[in-house]
Design an enzyme around this catalytic site. Structure first.
Site, PDB file in Angstrom:
ATOM      1  N   ASN A 221       1.158   3.621   1.456  1.00 34.10           N
ATOM      2  CA  ASN A 221       0.284   2.445   1.649  1.00 34.10           C
ATOM      3  C   ASN A 221      -0.904   2.819   2.536  1.00 34.10           C
ATOM      4  O   ASN A 221      -0.713   3.352   3.626  1.00 34.10           O
ATOM      5  CB  ASN A 221       1.057   1.315   2.352  1.00 34.10           C
ATOM      6  CG  ASN A 221       2.122   0.730   1.460  1.00 34.10           C
ATOM      7  OD1 ASN A 221       2.755   1.440   0.689  1.00 34.10           O
ATOM      8  ND2 ASN A 221       2.328  -0.562   1.569  1.00 34.10           N
TER       9      ASN A 221
ATOM     10  N   SER B 244       0.093   6.742  -6.463  1.00 36.59           N
ATOM     11  CA  SER B 244       0.486   5.801  -5.424  1.00 36.59           C
ATOM     12  C   SER B 244       1.990   5.888  -5.222  1.00 36.59           C
ATOM     13  O   SER B 244       2.725   6.152  -6.171  1.00 36.59           O
ATOM     14  CB  SER B 244       0.101   4.396  -5.865  1.00 36.59           C
ATOM     15  OG  SER B 244       0.876   3.449  -5.181  1.00 36.59           O
ATOM     16  N   SER B 245       2.433   5.630  -3.994  1.00 36.32           N
ATOM     17  CA  SER B 245       3.877   5.754  -3.731  1.00 36.32           C
ATOM     18  C   SER B 245       4.684   4.682  -4.450  1.00 36.32           C
ATOM     19  O   SER B 245       5.887   4.822  -4.615  1.00 36.32           O
ATOM     20  CB  SER B 245       4.150   5.689  -2.229  1.00 36.32           C
ATOM     21  OG  SER B 245       3.805   4.427  -1.729  1.00 36.32           O
ATOM     22  N   CYS B 246       4.011   3.595  -4.911  1.00 37.74           N
ATOM     23  CA  CYS B 246       4.794   2.535  -5.557  1.00 37.74           C
ATOM     24  C   CYS B 246       5.175   2.900  -6.984  1.00 37.74           C
ATOM     25  O   CYS B 246       5.787   2.123  -7.686  1.00 37.74           O
ATOM     26  CB  CYS B 246       4.064   1.208  -5.503  1.00 37.74           C
ATOM     27  SG  CYS B 246       2.657   1.160  -6.571  1.00 37.74           S
TER      28      CYS B 246
ATOM     29  N   TYR C  37       1.202  -1.718 -13.154  1.00 35.76           N
ATOM     30  CA  TYR C  37       0.329  -0.827 -12.383  1.00 35.76           C
ATOM     31  C   TYR C  37       0.955   0.567 -12.309  1.00 35.76           C
ATOM     32  O   TYR C  37       0.295   1.586 -12.514  1.00 35.76           O
ATOM     33  CB  TYR C  37       0.146  -1.410 -10.979  1.00 35.76           C
ATOM     34  CG  TYR C  37      -0.567  -0.512 -10.008  1.00 35.76           C
ATOM     35  CD1 TYR C  37      -1.950  -0.408 -10.020  1.00 35.76           C
ATOM     36  CD2 TYR C  37       0.144   0.238  -9.063  1.00 35.76           C
ATOM     37  CE1 TYR C  37      -2.603   0.414  -9.116  1.00 35.76           C
ATOM     38  CE2 TYR C  37      -0.506   1.062  -8.164  1.00 35.76           C
ATOM     39  CZ  TYR C  37      -1.875   1.149  -8.188  1.00 35.76           C
ATOM     40  OH  TYR C  37      -2.523   1.971  -7.306  1.00 35.76           O
TER      41      TYR C  37
ATOM     42  N   LYS D  91      -0.407   4.235 -13.566  1.00 34.75           N
ATOM     43  CA  LYS D  91      -0.639   5.364 -12.656  1.00 34.75           C
ATOM     44  C   LYS D  91       0.198   6.579 -13.076  1.00 34.75           C
ATOM     45  O   LYS D  91      -0.278   7.722 -12.979  1.00 34.75           O
ATOM     46  CB  LYS D  91      -0.294   4.948 -11.219  1.00 34.75           C
ATOM     47  CG  LYS D  91      -1.381   4.131 -10.560  1.00 34.75           C
ATOM     48  CD  LYS D  91      -2.565   5.023 -10.220  1.00 34.75           C
ATOM     49  CE  LYS D  91      -3.707   4.276  -9.590  1.00 34.75           C
ATOM     50  NZ  LYS D  91      -4.885   5.134  -9.368  1.00 34.75           N
TER      51      LYS D  91
ATOM     52  N   HIS E  59      -3.276  -6.386   0.517  1.00 38.73           N
ATOM     53  CA  HIS E  59      -1.998  -5.824   0.943  1.00 38.73           C
ATOM     54  C   HIS E  59      -1.614  -6.388   2.312  1.00 38.73           C
ATOM     55  O   HIS E  59      -2.394  -7.051   2.979  1.00 38.73           O
ATOM     56  CB  HIS E  59      -2.097  -4.292   0.999  1.00 38.73           C
ATOM     57  CG  HIS E  59      -2.002  -3.664  -0.341  1.00 38.73           C
ATOM     58  ND1 HIS E  59      -0.800  -3.418  -0.954  1.00 38.73           N
ATOM     59  CD2 HIS E  59      -2.954  -3.271  -1.210  1.00 38.73           C
ATOM     60  CE1 HIS E  59      -1.016  -2.875  -2.138  1.00 38.73           C
ATOM     61  NE2 HIS E  59      -2.326  -2.776  -2.318  1.00 38.73           N
TER      62      HIS E  59
ATOM     63  N   LEU F  62     -11.807   1.060  -0.917  1.00 42.18           N
ATOM     64  CA  LEU F  62     -11.272   1.523   0.375  1.00 42.18           C
ATOM     65  C   LEU F  62     -11.196   3.052   0.414  1.00 42.18           C
ATOM     66  O   LEU F  62     -11.724   3.691   1.333  1.00 42.18           O
ATOM     67  CB  LEU F  62      -9.876   0.898   0.557  1.00 42.18           C
ATOM     68  CG  LEU F  62      -9.062   1.294   1.770  1.00 42.18           C
ATOM     69  CD1 LEU F  62      -9.771   0.893   3.051  1.00 42.18           C
ATOM     70  CD2 LEU F  62      -7.678   0.628   1.710  1.00 42.18           C
TER      71      LEU F  62
HETATM   72  P1  GDP Z   1       3.889  -3.665  -1.625  1.00 33.85           P
HETATM   73  O1  GDP Z   1       3.890  -2.607  -0.541  1.00 33.85           O
HETATM   74  O2  GDP Z   1       3.507  -3.146  -2.966  1.00 33.85           O
HETATM   75  O3  GDP Z   1       5.198  -4.417  -1.662  1.00 33.85           O
HETATM   76  O4  GDP Z   1       2.738  -4.728  -1.337  1.00 33.85           O
HETATM   77  P2  GDP Z   1       2.235  -5.553  -0.072  1.00 33.85           P
HETATM   78  O5  GDP Z   1       1.464  -4.682   0.849  1.00 33.85           O
HETATM   79  O6  GDP Z   1       1.519  -6.740  -0.621  1.00 33.85           O
HETATM   80  O7  GDP Z   1       3.536  -6.119   0.665  1.00 33.85           O
HETATM   81  C1  GDP Z   1       4.383  -5.349   1.463  1.00 33.85           C
HETATM   82  C2  GDP Z   1       5.441  -6.200   2.128  1.00 33.85           C
HETATM   83  O8  GDP Z   1       4.843  -7.049   3.125  1.00 33.85           O
HETATM   84  C3  GDP Z   1       6.231  -7.132   1.201  1.00 33.85           C
HETATM   85  O9  GDP Z   1       7.589  -7.113   1.615  1.00 33.85           O
HETATM   86  C4  GDP Z   1       5.613  -8.495   1.490  1.00 33.85           C
HETATM   87  O10 GDP Z   1       6.509  -9.575   1.219  1.00 33.85           O
HETATM   88  C5  GDP Z   1       5.339  -8.366   2.987  1.00 33.85           C
HETATM   89  N1  GDP Z   1       4.346  -9.309   3.527  1.00 33.85           N
HETATM   90  C6  GDP Z   1       4.525 -10.071   4.636  1.00 33.85           C
HETATM   91  N2  GDP Z   1       3.465 -10.867   4.841  1.00 33.85           N
HETATM   92  C7  GDP Z   1       2.550 -10.566   3.880  1.00 33.85           C
HETATM   93  C8  GDP Z   1       1.239 -11.056   3.603  1.00 33.85           C
HETATM   94  O11 GDP Z   1       0.686 -11.925   4.272  1.00 33.85           O
HETATM   95  N3  GDP Z   1       0.606 -10.503   2.531  1.00 33.85           N
HETATM   96  C9  GDP Z   1       1.180  -9.522   1.759  1.00 33.85           C
HETATM   97  N4  GDP Z   1       0.482  -9.010   0.733  1.00 33.85           N
HETATM   98  N5  GDP Z   1       2.440  -9.065   2.006  1.00 33.85           N
HETATM   99  C10 GDP Z   1       3.116  -9.571   3.045  1.00 33.85           C
END
Ligand code: GDP
Length: 317
Positions: free
Chosen positions: A169, A111-113, A140, A144, A183, A18
């Site tokens: 993100n 990454s911000s995480c 991860y 990083k 994500h 990406l």
């Molecule tokens: P994060 O930013 O590292 O936590 O990773 P994600 O982008 O996977 O998830 C972000 C937030 O979105 C978390 O609180 C997930 O529980 C929520 N979320 C809601 N629906 C979804 C989904 O369909 N897929 C993913 N990956 N996250 C979801």
């Protein structure tokens, strides 16, 4: 400000990803004529000897480290060994080879995480390593952080011009729409699209909908990376974000609006929420003169258009 010669040899590691693909697009449109890339089948970045041979032969002047094993909350939770191993290997091999083979400058993407789970908001650069990490992606994050520390250490000990940026993100064309490994933003686009097409009455959303996330379009990130390659020279990893965040509930409502799904949202609280908030303080980058340009709604529209062009879910498999 360093004006990079348009004929300079610029290597983008991770050019199919990406972020890497967006950096390649940005370099091409800025007129760079010597962008070097290698598909994974030809160069395994976890193979130290192969990476060394590649740098010895190609001698890139500028290196963007956009290669990484990345994934959403579920992928991180279920493949911790692969996340820590692959990311550490990629960083060690690329940063060390770039230094030893005489690269002018290297930009590493953090990454911000990797900030502490309960960091004060908005998160300033100096909060790194001031508290415990979010457990769902700790392997991860540790990898990083090691990459950032490598850049910092190579600068301090060897005077190598390595910088790091910390994107929030990221989303956009080229995203991973797989529901297990992707994500949240692309996952929600796909879920909303499939729910609309199948005439479903409801769609599932993971977690409570309460966590807040900041979303940066990948073309904005690529623009910031080029900007930093030319204007930033310091060991502090610089935040890149939009300066604003939304709840997952607000995100899914915007996605449904763009996609045209009007059914019910069902929040599955058996799925993890992850960190409650990770909102970056982007003051330093703003002071240098850079700001994100693409708004969330426009960015989602653009990403949905790309998803449809790829044939929707089929192309994401
Ligand atoms: P994060 O930013 O590292 O936590 O990773 P994600 O982008 O996977 O998830 C972000 C937030 O979105 C978390 O609180 C997930 O529980 C929520 N979320 C809601 N629906 C979804 C989904 O369909 N897929 C993913 N990956 N996250 C979801």
């Amino acid at each position: 400000m360093v004006e990079i010669n348009k004929e300079a040899r610029v290597y983008v590691a991770g050019h199919r990803g990406l972020v890497g693909s967006a950096i390649c697009r940005a370099l091409k449109s800025a007129g760079y004529t010597n962008v070097i890339t290698r598909p994974r089948a030809e160069l395994d970045l976890c193979d130290r000897a192969a990476v060394d041979r590649f740098f010895g032969a190609e001698k890139p002047d500028y290196v963007f480290v956009a290669a990484a094993k990345v994934g959403g909350i579920h992928a991180n939770n279920t493949q911790p060994a692969a996340f820590i191993h692959d990311n550490l290997s990629i960083e060690i091999n690329l940063i060390d080879a770039a230094y030893r083979h005489g690269a002018e400058k290297l930009l590493f993407l953090g990454s911000s995480c990797i900030y502490p789970k309960l960091a004060p908001q908005p998160i300033r650069e100096e909060y790194l390593l001031t508290g415990e990490l979010e457990p769902t992606n700790e392997p991860y994050a540790i990898a990083k952080i090691a990459g950032l520390k490598m850049c910092e250490s190579y600068r301090r000990q060897y005077g190598f011009n390595a910088i790091s940026v910390m994107p929030t993100n990221i989303y956009g064309p080229g995203d991973n729409f797989d529901l297990e490994t992707g994500h949240v933003l692309p996952a929600l686009i796909r879920k909303a699209h499939e729910a609309k097409v199948s005439g479903a009455k409801e769609m599932g959303v993971w977690g409570t909908g309460n966590p807040r996330r900041e979303f940066l379009h990948v073309d904005d990130l690529a623009d910031a990376c080029l900007f930093c390659m030319q204007r930033y020279e310091d060991s502090l990893a610089l935040n890149v974000g939009v300066g604003d965040d939304v709840t997952i509930r607000e995100l899914v409502e915007t996605v449904c609006d763009v996609v045209g799904f009007e059914g019910e949202l069902v929040f599955d609280t058996s799925k993890p929420d992850g960190t409650p908030r990770k909102w970056l303080d982007v003051g330093r980058l703003a002071d240098l003169g850079w700001r994100a340009k693409i708004g969330l709604r426009d960015g989602i529209t653009d990403t949905y258009r790309w998803y449809l062009e790829q044939g929707g879910a089929l192309a994401a498999e």
